[in-house]
Scaffold this motif. Structure first.
Motif, PDB file in Angstrom:
ATOM      1  N   ASP A 126      50.419-106.586  25.994  1.00 20.84           N
ATOM      2  CA  ASP A 126      51.311-106.202  27.271  1.00 20.84           C
ATOM      3  C   ASP A 126      50.662-105.576  28.515  1.00 20.84           C
ATOM      4  OD1 ASP A 126      53.926-106.192  28.440  1.00 20.84           O
ATOM      5  OD2 ASP A 126      54.856-104.891  27.130  1.00 20.84           O
ATOM      6  N   ASP A 127      49.862-104.641  28.035  1.00 14.26           N
ATOM      7  CA  ASP A 127      49.140-103.823  29.047  1.00 14.26           C
ATOM      8  C   ASP A 127      47.726-103.256  28.674  1.00 14.26           C
ATOM      9  OD1 ASP A 127      48.775-103.095  31.809  1.00 14.26           O
ATOM     10  OD2 ASP A 127      50.529-101.830  31.852  1.00 14.26           O
ATOM     11  N   VAL A 128      46.678-103.160  29.676  1.00 11.46           N
ATOM     12  CA  VAL A 128      45.686-102.626  29.345  1.00 11.46           C
ATOM     13  C   VAL A 128      45.334-101.501  30.073  1.00 11.46           C
ATOM     14  CG1 VAL A 128      43.172-103.058  29.117  1.00 11.46           C
ATOM     15  CG2 VAL A 128      44.645-105.039  28.847  1.00 11.46           C
ATOM     16  N   TYR A 129      45.018-100.300  29.485  1.00 12.65           N
ATOM     17  CA  TYR A 129      44.770 -98.889  30.334  1.00 12.65           C
ATOM     18  C   TYR A 129      43.189 -98.743  30.068  1.00 12.65           C
ATOM     19  CZ  TYR A 129      49.573 -98.414  29.838  1.00 12.65           C
ATOM     20  OH  TYR A 129      51.115 -98.401  30.040  1.00 12.65           O
ATOM     21  N   ASP A 130      42.516 -98.095  30.995  1.00 15.08           N
ATOM     22  CA  ASP A 130      41.365 -97.172  30.855  1.00 15.08           C
ATOM     23  C   ASP A 130      41.381 -96.228  29.731  1.00 15.08           C
ATOM     24  OD1 ASP A 130      39.963 -98.965  32.717  1.00 15.08           O
ATOM     25  OD2 ASP A 130      40.287 -97.455  34.259  1.00 15.08           O
ATOM     26  N   LEU A 131      40.360 -95.918  28.965  1.00 16.15           N
ATOM     27  CA  LEU A 131      40.207 -94.836  27.730  1.00 16.15           C
ATOM     28  C   LEU A 131      40.812 -93.603  28.445  1.00 16.15           C
ATOM     29  CD1 LEU A 131      39.335 -93.851  25.235  1.00 16.15           C
ATOM     30  CD2 LEU A 131      37.009 -93.537  26.087  1.00 16.15           C
ATOM     31  N   GLU A 132      40.329 -93.302  29.745  1.00 15.40           N
ATOM     32  CA  GLU A 132      40.790 -91.995  30.367  1.00 15.40           C
ATOM     33  C   GLU A 132      42.208 -92.044  30.469  1.00 15.40           C
ATOM     34  OE1 GLU A 132      38.010 -93.393  30.781  1.00 15.40           O
ATOM     35  OE2 GLU A 132      36.396 -91.969  30.168  1.00 15.40           O
ATOM     36  N   ASP A 133      42.956 -92.987  30.562  1.00 15.59           N
ATOM     37  CA  ASP A 133      44.331 -93.275  30.742  1.00 15.59           C
ATOM     38  C   ASP A 133      45.302 -93.366  29.567  1.00 15.59           C
ATOM     39  OD1 ASP A 133      44.156 -92.904  33.856  1.00 15.59           O
ATOM     40  OD2 ASP A 133      43.755 -95.011  33.994  1.00 15.59           O
ATOM     41  N   ALA A 134      44.641 -92.908  28.448  1.00 14.10           N
ATOM     42  CA  ALA A 134      45.443 -92.933  27.211  1.00 14.10           C
ATOM     43  C   ALA A 134      46.675 -92.385  27.133  1.00 14.10           C
ATOM     44  CB  ALA A 134      44.367 -92.198  26.043  1.00 14.10           C
ATOM     45  N   ALA A 135      46.785 -91.246  27.836  1.00 13.11           N
ATOM     46  CA  ALA A 135      48.108 -90.551  27.950  1.00 13.11           C
ATOM     47  C   ALA A 135      49.202 -91.508  28.633  1.00 13.11           C
ATOM     48  CB  ALA A 135      47.938 -89.425  28.797  1.00 13.11           C
ATOM     49  N   ASP A 136      49.064 -92.071  29.374  1.00 16.37           N
ATOM     50  CA  ASP A 136      49.778 -93.246  30.161  1.00 16.37           C
ATOM     51  C   ASP A 136      50.169 -94.133  29.216  1.00 16.37           C
ATOM     52  OD1 ASP A 136      49.854 -91.880  32.456  1.00 16.37           O
ATOM     53  OD2 ASP A 136      48.177 -93.170  33.391  1.00 16.37           O
ATOM     54  N   ALA A 137      49.385 -94.852  28.339  1.00 17.71           N
ATOM     55  CA  ALA A 137      49.666 -95.565  27.278  1.00 17.71           C
ATOM     56  C   ALA A 137      50.589 -95.044  26.151  1.00 17.71           C
ATOM     57  CB  ALA A 137      48.265 -96.123  26.779  1.00 17.71           C
ATOM     58  N   HIS A 138      50.160 -93.985  25.847  1.00 19.41           N
ATOM     59  CA  HIS A 138      51.187 -93.228  24.919  1.00 19.41           C
ATOM     60  C   HIS A 138      52.564 -92.985  25.555  1.00 19.41           C
ATOM     61  CE1 HIS A 138      48.647 -91.228  21.518  1.00 19.41           C
ATOM     62  NE2 HIS A 138      48.037 -92.344  22.013  1.00 19.41           N
ATOM     63  N   ARG A 139      52.540 -92.745  26.933  1.00 18.88           N
ATOM     64  CA  ARG A 139      53.992 -92.528  27.249  1.00 18.88           C
ATOM     65  C   ARG A 139      54.724 -93.865  27.268  1.00 18.88           C
ATOM     66  NH1 ARG A 139      50.943 -89.902  31.240  1.00 18.88           N
ATOM     67  NH2 ARG A 139      50.956 -87.570  30.757  1.00 18.88           N
ATOM     68  N   THR A 140      53.931 -94.895  27.573  1.00 22.98           N
ATOM     69  CA  THR A 140      54.629 -96.294  27.801  1.00 22.98           C
ATOM     70  C   THR A 140      54.910 -96.866  26.232  1.00 22.98           C
ATOM     71  OG1 THR A 140      53.081 -96.922  29.460  1.00 22.98           O
ATOM     72  CG2 THR A 140      54.303 -98.565  28.485  1.00 22.98           C
ATOM     73  N   LEU A 141      54.189 -96.558  25.245  1.00 24.38           N
ATOM     74  CA  LEU A 141      54.647 -96.976  23.915  1.00 24.38           C
ATOM     75  C   LEU A 141      55.671 -96.098  23.575  1.00 24.38           C
ATOM     76  CD1 LEU A 141      53.213 -98.915  21.944  1.00 24.38           C
ATOM     77  CD2 LEU A 141      52.627 -96.777  20.546  1.00 24.38           C
ATOM     78  N   ALA A 142      55.583 -94.933  23.777  1.00 30.94           N
ATOM     79  CA  ALA A 142      56.788 -93.966  23.222  1.00 30.94           C
ATOM     80  C   ALA A 142      58.264 -94.547  23.710  1.00 30.94           C
ATOM     81  CB  ALA A 142      56.867 -92.668  23.309  1.00 30.94           C
ATOM     82  N   ARG A 143      58.380 -95.204  25.135  1.00 35.33           N
ATOM     83  CA  ARG A 143      59.534 -95.670  25.535  1.00 35.33           C
ATOM     84  C   ARG A 143      60.289 -96.733  24.479  1.00 35.33           C
ATOM     85  NH1 ARG A 143      57.356 -93.923  30.638  1.00 35.33           N
ATOM     86  NH2 ARG A 143      56.419 -95.867  31.096  1.00 35.33           N
ATOM     87  N   GLY A 144      59.407 -97.334  23.620  1.00 35.45           N
ATOM     88  CA  GLY A 144      59.997 -98.161  22.697  1.00 35.45           C
ATOM     89  C   GLY A 144      60.258 -99.620  23.161  1.00 35.45           C
ATOM     90  N   HIS A 145      59.609-100.098  24.418  1.00 36.83           N
ATOM     91  CA  HIS A 145      59.980-101.495  24.766  1.00 36.83           C
ATOM     92  C   HIS A 145      58.813-102.251  25.100  1.00 36.83           C
ATOM     93  CE1 HIS A 145      64.300-100.676  24.108  1.00 36.83           C
ATOM     94  NE2 HIS A 145      64.170 -99.698  24.984  1.00 36.83           N
ATOM     95  N   THR A 146      57.448-101.977  24.465  1.00 33.89           N
ATOM     96  CA  THR A 146      56.274-102.557  24.512  1.00 33.89           C
ATOM     97  C   THR A 146      56.564-104.069  24.067  1.00 33.89           C
ATOM     98  OG1 THR A 146      55.069-100.618  24.520  1.00 33.89           O
ATOM     99  CG2 THR A 146      53.863-102.591  24.240  1.00 33.89           C
ATOM    100  N   ARG A 147      56.126-105.031  24.716  1.00 32.50           N
ATOM    101  CA  ARG A 147      55.948-106.276  24.265  1.00 32.50           C
ATOM    102  C   ARG A 147      54.682-106.593  23.550  1.00 32.50           C
ATOM    103  NH1 ARG A 147      57.061-111.961  27.488  1.00 32.50           N
ATOM    104  NH2 ARG A 147      59.177-111.233  27.319  1.00 32.50           N
ATOM    105  N   GLY A 148      54.625-106.699  22.188  1.00 30.46           N
ATOM    106  CA  GLY A 148      53.180-107.005  21.591  1.00 30.46           C
ATOM    107  C   GLY A 148      52.658-105.712  21.537  1.00 30.46           C
ATOM    108  N   LYS A 149      51.351-105.365  22.255  1.00 32.54           N
ATOM    109  CA  LYS A 149      50.423-104.422  22.037  1.00 32.54           C
ATOM    110  C   LYS A 149      50.092-103.845  23.506  1.00 32.54           C
ATOM    111  CE  LYS A 149      49.158-103.112  19.140  1.00 32.54           C
ATOM    112  NZ  LYS A 149      49.479-102.145  18.121  1.00 32.54           N
TER     113      LYS A 149
END
Ligand SMILES: NC(=O)c1ccc[n+]([C@@H]2O[C@H](COP(=O)([O-])OP(=O)(O)OC[C@H]3O[C@@H](n4cnc5c(N)ncnc54)[C@H](OP(=O)(O)O)[C@@H]3O)[C@@H](O)[C@H]2O)c1
Length: 320
Positions: A289-312
């Motif tokens: 669904d989306d790709v983040y830089d390693l240093e932006d892991a916090a943003d990836a966690h925020r997105t995942l926690a919203r619960g509507h990621t399609r795939g990975k």
């Protein structure tokens, strides 16, 4: 190889902001481990739970910790000269979090039995989205449900990381797949093999689903599994994947004559090799669904926690 590496580290449990970029010692390979240069790391709900310190029976890592189960990368050191995984091989697998450091880092040292050759048709970013979700889906659909022609299987949250693999595996083995998702994911899930997609945002899903042989609850809220018990035929199976079954759920399953079980995924290189073949043959795919830089892991966690990621969601750590 350098003596230190970039990593995302937590020194305390808490919200996404506890994920901090740090330069830490490069791990040393031990015993039967393989040392891998990580090019991409997948993000999973377990990482969010471990960051928050609520990983339950899976265990939260000791702090400071490097999170991250999934990785795709290149072998740097293998256990011995004739080992089948050799330096330079492209591999994917599952790190030993919480036992040891995870994949949100430039290098990870992992047991060889948790690593397989990566699907050749995928980039490292795509491959990093596969391991934990696909192993979980395989365990549920093949080992527990024993998916086969004529079987009806209900997969809640078919659009998520685990769900989109579960839909594909169940359809591949000939089952009639019913899945719940929001309307925006319906046509995509039909392309993946779902026979029926029920919009969980409109009305009660139980009004639209005929009895099934097996149901997988990948939602894990308070009532999805309870509302699903009566959709499973007597003698059928309900798997509570997201949280251990409660006594209330067990009582409801007992009264309905439904077999209830929890589930815990385990790293398995042999299974990862089979999944790689299914991906390379075009029978199964991964959706990133989306790709983040390693240093932006916090943003990836925020997105995942919203619960509507399609795939990975995937963290990119280095160029391929
Ligand atoms: N026991 C184990 O060994 C194990 C292993 C791996 C994962 N898990 C657990 O399995 C669960 C799923 O993991 P995951 O990686 O697939 O999570 P995920 O990727 O974060 O799942 C997100 C998906 O959930 C769907 N969703 C959200 N609420 C829903 C609802 N009420 N009904 C139907 N779909 C809904 C969303 O679809 P829409 O946007 O369309 O709503 C979204 O696509 C998590 O609880 C995870 O902790 C357990």
């Amino acid at each position: 190889m350098t003596s230190t590496m970039r990593a995302m580290v937590i020194t305390e449990n808490g919200g996404p902001d506890v994920l901090l970029p740090r330069e830490i010692p490069t791990p040393t390979r031990l015993g039967s481990e393989v040392l891998v240069r990580v090019l991409a790391a997948g993000v999973n709900p377990f990482d969010v739970e471990a960051r928050e310190g609520r990983a339950g029976s899976c265990g939260s890592p000791e702090l400071p910790a490097v999170l991250g189960c999934d990785f795709s990368g290149v072998v740097v050191e293998s256990p011995y000269a004739l080992h089948p995984l050799k330096p330079g091989h492209e591999v994917y697998g599952v790190a030993s979090v919480p036992r040891s450091a995870g994949s949100y880092a430039e290098f990870v040292s992992v047991p060889a039995l948790s690593v397989a050759r990566k699907p050749g048709t995928l980039s490292h970013v795509e491959a990093a989205g596969v391991p934990l979700a696909a192993l979980t889906a395989w365990g549920l659909v093949v080992d527990v449900a024993k998916a086969h022609e004529g079987q009806r299987i209900l997969i809640h949250a078919g659009a998520g990381g685990v769900g989109h693999f579960a839909v594909q595996f169940a359809a591949y083995f000939g089952a009639h797949v019913v899945t719940t998702a929001s309307a925006r994911n319906a046509s995509w899930l039909r392309q993946l093999g779902a026979a029926q997609v029920v919009d969980h945002t409109v009305g009660a899903f139980e009004d639209s689903v005929a009895p099934v042989d097996v149901a997988l609850d990948l939602v894990g809220d308070t009532d999805t599994a309870l509302r699903t018990v009566h959709l499973v035929r007597p003698g059928g199976t309900l798997v509570a994947v997201s949280a251990p079954p409660t006594s209330v759920l067990q009582d409801a399953a007992d009264s309905a004559g439904v077999r209830l079980t929890g589930y815990a995924v385990a790293p398995d290189a042999t299974c990862l090799a089979v999944i790689a073949r299914l991906i390379d043959s075009g029978d199964v795919g991964v959706y990133v669904d989306d790709v983040y830089d390693l240093e932006d892991a916090a943003d990836a966690h925020r997105t995942l926690a919203r619960g509507h990621t399609r795939g990975k969601l995937v963290l990119k750590i280095a160029d391929e």
